[in-house]
Design a protein around this motif. Structure first.
Motif, PDB file in Angstrom:
ATOM      1  N   UNK A 171       0.804  -1.218   0.000  1.00 21.91           N
ATOM      2  CA  UNK A 171       0.000   0.000   0.000  1.00 21.91           C
ATOM      3  C   UNK A 171       0.833   1.261   0.000  1.00 21.91           C
ATOM      4  N   UNK A 172       1.980   1.209  -0.665  1.00 17.32           N
ATOM      5  CA  UNK A 172       2.857   2.381  -0.742  1.00 17.32           C
ATOM      6  C   UNK A 172       3.270   2.576  -2.194  1.00 17.32           C
ATOM      7  N   UNK A 173       4.061   3.619  -2.433  1.00 18.74           N
ATOM      8  CA  UNK A 173       4.522   3.886  -3.793  1.00 18.74           C
ATOM      9  C   UNK A 173       5.716   3.009  -4.152  1.00 18.74           C
ATOM     10  N   UNK A 174       5.969   2.877  -5.450  1.00 17.09           N
ATOM     11  CA  UNK A 174       7.142   2.129  -5.919  1.00 17.09           C
ATOM     12  C   UNK A 174       8.419   2.763  -5.406  1.00 17.09           C
ATOM     13  N   UNK A 175       8.472   4.102  -5.373  1.00 16.09           N
ATOM     14  CA  UNK A 175       9.675   4.794  -4.909  1.00 16.09           C
ATOM     15  C   UNK A 175       9.971   4.473  -3.448  1.00 16.09           C
ATOM     16  N   UNK A 176       8.913   4.340  -2.646  1.00 17.40           N
ATOM     17  CA  UNK A 176       9.116   4.000  -1.229  1.00 17.40           C
ATOM     18  C   UNK A 176       9.681   2.600  -1.090  1.00 17.40           C
ATOM     19  N   UNK A 177       9.144   1.651  -1.862  1.00 20.05           N
ATOM     20  CA  UNK A 177       9.676   0.283  -1.836  1.00 20.05           C
ATOM     21  C   UNK A 177      11.152   0.291  -2.234  1.00 20.05           C
ATOM     22  N   UNK A 178      11.485   1.062  -3.262  1.00 23.12           N
ATOM     23  CA  UNK A 178      12.871   1.121  -3.722  1.00 23.12           C
ATOM     24  C   UNK A 178      13.788   1.629  -2.626  1.00 23.12           C
ATOM     25  N   UNK A 179      13.333   2.679  -1.897  1.00 20.50           N
ATOM     26  CA  UNK A 179      14.171   3.219  -0.819  1.00 20.50           C
ATOM     27  C   UNK A 179      14.384   2.195   0.284  1.00 20.50           C
ATOM     28  N   UNK A 180      13.333   1.474   0.653  1.00 18.59           N
ATOM     29  CA  UNK A 180      13.454   0.467   1.713  1.00 18.59           C
ATOM     30  C   UNK A 180      14.385  -0.664   1.285  1.00 18.59           C
ATOM     31  N   UNK A 181      14.189  -1.152   0.074  1.00 17.97           N
ATOM     32  CA  UNK A 181      15.007  -2.267  -0.430  1.00 17.97           C
ATOM     33  C   UNK A 181      16.478  -1.875  -0.516  1.00 17.97           C
ATOM     34  N   UNK A 182      16.743  -0.609  -0.817  1.00 17.96           N
ATOM     35  CA  UNK A 182      18.123  -0.146  -0.950  1.00 17.96           C
ATOM     36  C   UNK A 182      18.729   0.332   0.362  1.00 17.96           C
ATOM     37  N   UNK A 183      18.019   0.099   1.472  1.00 16.08           N
ATOM     38  CA  UNK A 183      18.607   0.345   2.781  1.00 16.08           C
ATOM     39  C   UNK A 183      18.458   1.751   3.309  1.00 16.08           C
ATOM     40  N   UNK A 184      17.562   2.549   2.741  1.00 14.51           N
ATOM     41  CA  UNK A 184      17.381   3.915   3.230  1.00 14.51           C
ATOM     42  C   UNK A 184      16.821   3.909   4.647  1.00 14.51           C
ATOM     43  N   UNK A 185      17.315   4.821   5.469  1.00 18.67           N
ATOM     44  CA  UNK A 185      16.822   4.953   6.851  1.00 18.67           C
ATOM     45  C   UNK A 185      15.859   6.131   6.989  1.00 18.67           C
ATOM     46  N   UNK A 186      15.467   6.750   5.866  1.00 21.96           N
ATOM     47  CA  UNK A 186      14.576   7.922   5.923  1.00 21.96           C
ATOM     48  C   UNK A 186      13.102   7.529   5.905  1.00 21.96           C
ATOM     49  N   UNK A 187      12.810   6.240   5.745  1.00 21.97           N
ATOM     50  CA  UNK A 187      11.423   5.775   5.699  1.00 21.97           C
ATOM     51  C   UNK A 187      10.980   5.401   7.108  1.00 21.97           C
ATOM     52  N   UNK A 188       9.779   5.787   7.471  1.00 18.88           N
ATOM     53  CA  UNK A 188       9.259   5.522   8.821  1.00 18.88           C
ATOM     54  C   UNK A 188       9.222   4.024   9.103  1.00 18.88           C
ATOM     55  N   UNK A 189       9.435   3.677  10.372  1.00 22.05           N
ATOM     56  CA  UNK A 189       9.531   2.283  10.768  1.00 22.05           C
ATOM     57  C   UNK A 189       8.280   1.465  10.391  1.00 22.05           C
ATOM     58  N   UNK A 190       7.050   1.952  10.637  1.00 19.32           N
ATOM     59  CA  UNK A 190       5.870   1.144  10.272  1.00 19.32           C
ATOM     60  C   UNK A 190       5.797   0.863   8.773  1.00 19.32           C
ATOM     61  N   UNK A 191       6.208   1.856   7.969  1.00 20.82           N
ATOM     62  CA  UNK A 191       6.185   1.651   6.515  1.00 20.82           C
ATOM     63  C   UNK A 191       7.257   0.648   6.109  1.00 20.82           C
ATOM     64  N   UNK A 192       8.456   0.758   6.712  1.00 25.03           N
ATOM     65  CA  UNK A 192       9.510  -0.224   6.414  1.00 25.03           C
ATOM     66  C   UNK A 192       9.036  -1.631   6.735  1.00 25.03           C
ATOM     67  N   UNK A 193       8.359  -1.775   7.875  1.00 24.25           N
ATOM     68  CA  UNK A 193       7.873  -3.108   8.271  1.00 24.25           C
ATOM     69  C   UNK A 193       6.842  -3.628   7.277  1.00 24.25           C
ATOM     70  N   UNK A 194       5.966  -2.749   6.798  1.00 24.33           N
ATOM     71  CA  UNK A 194       4.952  -3.166   5.823  1.00 24.33           C
ATOM     72  C   UNK A 194       5.605  -3.607   4.519  1.00 24.33           C
TER      73      UNK A 194
END
Length: 335
Positions: free
Chosen positions: A17-40
């Motif tokens: 339930x997020x954008x493709x760009x958000x998934x890309x940031x999480x997969x690439x190890x970004x720490x700027x994404x909120x913890x609940x979103x990273x977990x999702x």
């Protein structure tokens, strides 16, 4: 028959339930994404069995998650009974495994091999380069460092090369070994030195020369290349030129092991007639006949420490230009 499609970033984004760009940031190890979103996102990745495209990710992050270990030696030397090489490789691989990095082992035992390594490493196919067993004033470590590629060497590079390194106290270790022989009453102490195009060979010979000179004893020198074959040839030469020698320091355990056999074949008893000390403390040193007195260097720790230094350097940290590890004299029956 159909082939299951590989899950995409879009599928993970829809599931989370997020954008493709958000998934890309999480997969690439970004720490700027909120913890609940990273977990999702991570939950969606696990449910779908998504595997990142490493080639595409490296284009984005400029990282390969791979580290090269370059050994300017022939395969027959690296994959021989010389336990120094596998010890260093084991140390490097342990640290890279813990850091979730891939080891790329590269051998360069010929001019063509050296050129191949240079093309690969300067092509930025790895995030950093470790060097072990350097011969001569090899320009490649300095070249890579000037290109901004993180480099750490095992052993001080010869020549004026400002590249960080991890080494052991060769001179101190040899000094302890030769002093042990002198304290045991030996006065005709020979050495089988290592190759003089390697810092280990140079500094171990320096330690021998300094110590015998301080004691007012003569230099009895033959040169080998750290292998058994060269140790046997050098021991024959020493016995021919200095038949009254009563002790030997060999700059590697393999050369010392060969010297033990050569002495036995010549009718010399160890340690009664000739005391023998080696350098390395490889596993077989405790099982020679007699068991070998030797200078222990922390072989696996060398690999581990140089890898930790490289990972720090690759992360943008400032590291020490030189790390020196201690040696220890291990007393056994040969001296």
């Amino acid at each position: 028959m159909t082939t299951a499609q590989r899950p995409t970033l879009e599928a993970v984004a829809a599931r989370a339930g997020v954008s493709r760009a958000t998934v890309s940031r999480v997969v690439n190890g970004s720490t700027t994404v909120a913890q609940p979103i990273r977990e999702a996102v991570n939950r969606a990745v696990a449910e779908l069995g998504y595997v990142p495209n490493l080639a595409a990710r490296s284009l984005v992050t400029q990282r390969t998650d791979s580290i090269a270990l370059v050994m300017p030696e022939a395969a027959t030397r690296v994959f021989s009974d010389d336990q120094v090489f596998p010890g260093i490789i084991r140390g490097v691989s342990q640290e890279l495994e813990a850091a979730d990095k891939q080891l790329v082992l590269m051998l360069a035992g010929s001019p063509a091999g050296h050129q191949r390594v240079e093309r690969f490493t300067t092509g930025r196919h790895v995030d950093g380069v470790l060097f072990a067993s350097l011969h001569g004033a090899d320009p490649l470590p300095g070249t890579l460092a000037r290109l901004g590629i993180p480099v750490v060497c095992s052993g001080r590079p010869l020549g004026d090369v400002p590249v960080p390194y991890v080494d052991v106290d060769h001179v101190g270790g040899v000094t302890a070994a030769v002093r042990h022989l002198i304290d045991g009453g030996r006065r005709r102490i020979a050495t089988i030195a290592g190759p003089q195009d390697m810092v280990a060979g140079i500094e171990r010979l320096t330690g021998y020369r300094t110590t015998v000179a301080a004691a007012g004893l003569p230099e009895l020198i033959a040169v080998g290349d750290f292998t058994r074959e060269s140790g046997a040839a050098a021991m024959h030469r020493l016995l021919t030129e200095h038949p009254d020698l009563d002790a030997l320091f060999a700059a590697s355990d393999l050369m010392a092991h060969a010297a033990l056999r050569t002495l036995r074949e010549a009718g010399r008893r160890v340690p009664e007639d000739v005391a023998v000390v080696g350098f390395d403390d490889i596993e077989t040193a405790a099982y020679t006949e007699p068991p070998l007195t030797t200078v222990r260097q922390p072989i696996v720790e060398i690999g581990r420490r140089m890898t930790r230094q490289l990972l720090r350097l690759a992360a943008g940290e400032t590291i020490e230009p030189a790390v020196m590890l201690p040696t220890e004299l291990i007393r056994r029956a040969s001296a």
